[in-house]
Design a protein around this motif. Structure first.
Motif, short mmCIF file in Angstrom:
data_model
loop_
_atom_site.label_atom_id
_atom_site.label_comp_id
_atom_site.label_asym_id
_atom_site.label_seq_id
_atom_site.Cartn_x
_atom_site.Cartn_y
_atom_site.Cartn_z
N SER A 34 0.83 -1.20 0.00
CA SER A 34 0.00 0.00 0.00
C SER A 34 0.87 1.25 0.00
CB SER A 34 -0.91 -0.01 1.23
OG SER A 34 -1.50 1.25 1.41
N MET A 35 1.91 1.25 0.82
CA MET A 35 2.84 2.39 0.84
C MET A 35 3.50 2.57 -0.52
SD MET A 35 4.93 2.50 4.40
CE MET A 35 4.89 0.78 4.88
N LYS A 54 -2.38 -4.89 -7.09
CA LYS A 54 -2.71 -6.31 -7.31
C LYS A 54 -2.08 -7.18 -6.23
CE LYS A 54 -5.12 -6.24 -11.11
NZ LYS A 54 -6.50 -6.65 -11.13
N LEU A 55 -0.81 -6.91 -5.90
CA LEU A 55 -0.15 -7.66 -4.82
C LEU A 55 -0.87 -7.42 -3.49
CD1 LEU A 55 3.58 -7.00 -5.72
CD2 LEU A 55 2.39 -9.18 -5.87
N MET A 56 -1.18 -6.17 -3.25
CA MET A 56 -1.87 -5.78 -2.01
C MET A 56 -3.23 -6.47 -1.90
SD MET A 56 -2.88 -1.88 -1.19
CE MET A 56 -4.41 -1.58 -0.37
N GLU A 57 -3.96 -6.46 -2.99
CA GLU A 57 -5.31 -7.04 -3.01
C GLU A 57 -5.28 -8.53 -2.68
OE1 GLU A 57 -9.02 -7.45 -6.14
OE2 GLU A 57 -7.33 -6.15 -6.64
N GLY A 58 -4.24 -9.21 -3.14
CA GLY A 58 -4.12 -10.63 -2.88
C GLY A 58 -3.79 -10.96 -1.44
N LYS A 66 -13.69 -1.40 5.91
CA LYS A 66 -12.55 -0.47 5.90
C LYS A 66 -11.51 -0.87 4.87
CE LYS A 66 -13.54 2.34 9.31
NZ LYS A 66 -13.84 3.72 9.13
N SER A 67 -11.18 -2.15 4.80
CA SER A 67 -10.15 -2.57 3.84
C SER A 67 -10.62 -2.37 2.41
CB SER A 67 -9.73 -4.02 4.10
OG SER A 67 -10.81 -4.90 3.95
N LEU A 68 -11.89 -2.65 2.14
CA LEU A 68 -12.43 -2.42 0.79
C LEU A 68 -12.44 -0.94 0.43
CD1 LEU A 68 -15.39 -4.93 0.45
CD2 LEU A 68 -13.32 -4.85 -0.92
N GLU A 69 -12.82 -0.10 1.37
CA GLU A 69 -12.82 1.34 1.12
C GLU A 69 -11.41 1.84 0.81
OE1 GLU A 69 -14.59 3.09 4.57
OE2 GLU A 69 -16.62 2.59 3.93
N PHE A 70 -10.43 1.32 1.54
CA PHE A 70 -9.04 1.71 1.34
C PHE A 70 -8.59 1.31 -0.06
CE2 PHE A 70 -4.45 1.07 2.09
CZ PHE A 70 -4.14 2.34 2.53
N LEU A 71 -8.87 0.09 -0.44
CA LEU A 71 -8.47 -0.42 -1.75
C LEU A 71 -9.18 0.34 -2.87
CD1 LEU A 71 -6.76 -2.55 -3.21
CD2 LEU A 71 -8.68 -4.11 -3.01
N ILE A 72 -10.45 0.60 -2.71
CA ILE A 72 -11.22 1.34 -3.72
C ILE A 72 -10.67 2.74 -3.89
CG2 ILE A 72 -13.48 2.42 -4.11
CD1 ILE A 72 -14.72 -0.22 -3.04
N THR A 73 -10.31 3.38 -2.81
CA THR A 73 -9.74 4.73 -2.89
C THR A 73 -8.45 4.73 -3.70
OG1 THR A 73 -10.73 5.35 -0.78
CG2 THR A 73 -8.86 6.66 -1.53
N LEU A 84 -11.65 -0.30 -10.33
CA LEU A 84 -12.42 0.27 -9.22
C LEU A 84 -13.76 -0.46 -9.09
CD1 LEU A 84 -13.00 2.79 -7.22
CD2 LEU A 84 -14.24 3.64 -9.20
N TYR A 85 -14.48 -0.61 -10.19
CA TYR A 85 -15.79 -1.26 -10.16
C TYR A 85 -15.67 -2.76 -9.89
CZ TYR A 85 -17.98 3.07 -11.54
OH TYR A 85 -18.41 4.37 -11.56
#
Length: 90
Positions: A34-35, A54-58, A66-73, A84-85
């Motif tokens: 994420s950083m 992609k690495l982060m999402e996995g 909260k984690s989904l909001e962070f990733l979507i942002t 995004l969608y």
């Protein structure tokens, strides 16, 4: 790594990231990626940011809001609405 991101020093950030990934005693989790993604977005390196996302999402738990909001942002900041969608619809 945070200092390199703050200074927009991507070669320095990548050096630290590579050292972390190569060190068997260091656990690289989704927060590290994420950083890195944030750093790449800061300097406009969208393709590399997407690779980190992609690495982060996995690695991140996608059950919590909260984690989904962070990733979507972060995906929104890339400008790739299809990604995004895709995450939004999970």
């Amino acid at each position: 790594m945070i200092s390199y991101v703050a200074a927009s020093d991507m070669p320095g950030m990548e050096t630290i990231l590579n050292r972390m990934e190569e060190d068997p005693n260091f656990i690289v989790d989704w927060k590290i990626y994420s950083m890195a993604a944030s750093g790449y977005l800061k300097v406009g390196m969208i393709k590399k940011a997407c690779s980190m996302l992609k690495l982060m999402e996995g690695m991140m738990p996608l059950q919590g809001r909260k984690s989904l909001e962070f990733l979507i942002t972060l995906y929104a900041n890339t400008g790739h609405t299809e990604e995004l969608y895709r995450v939004w619809n999970t």
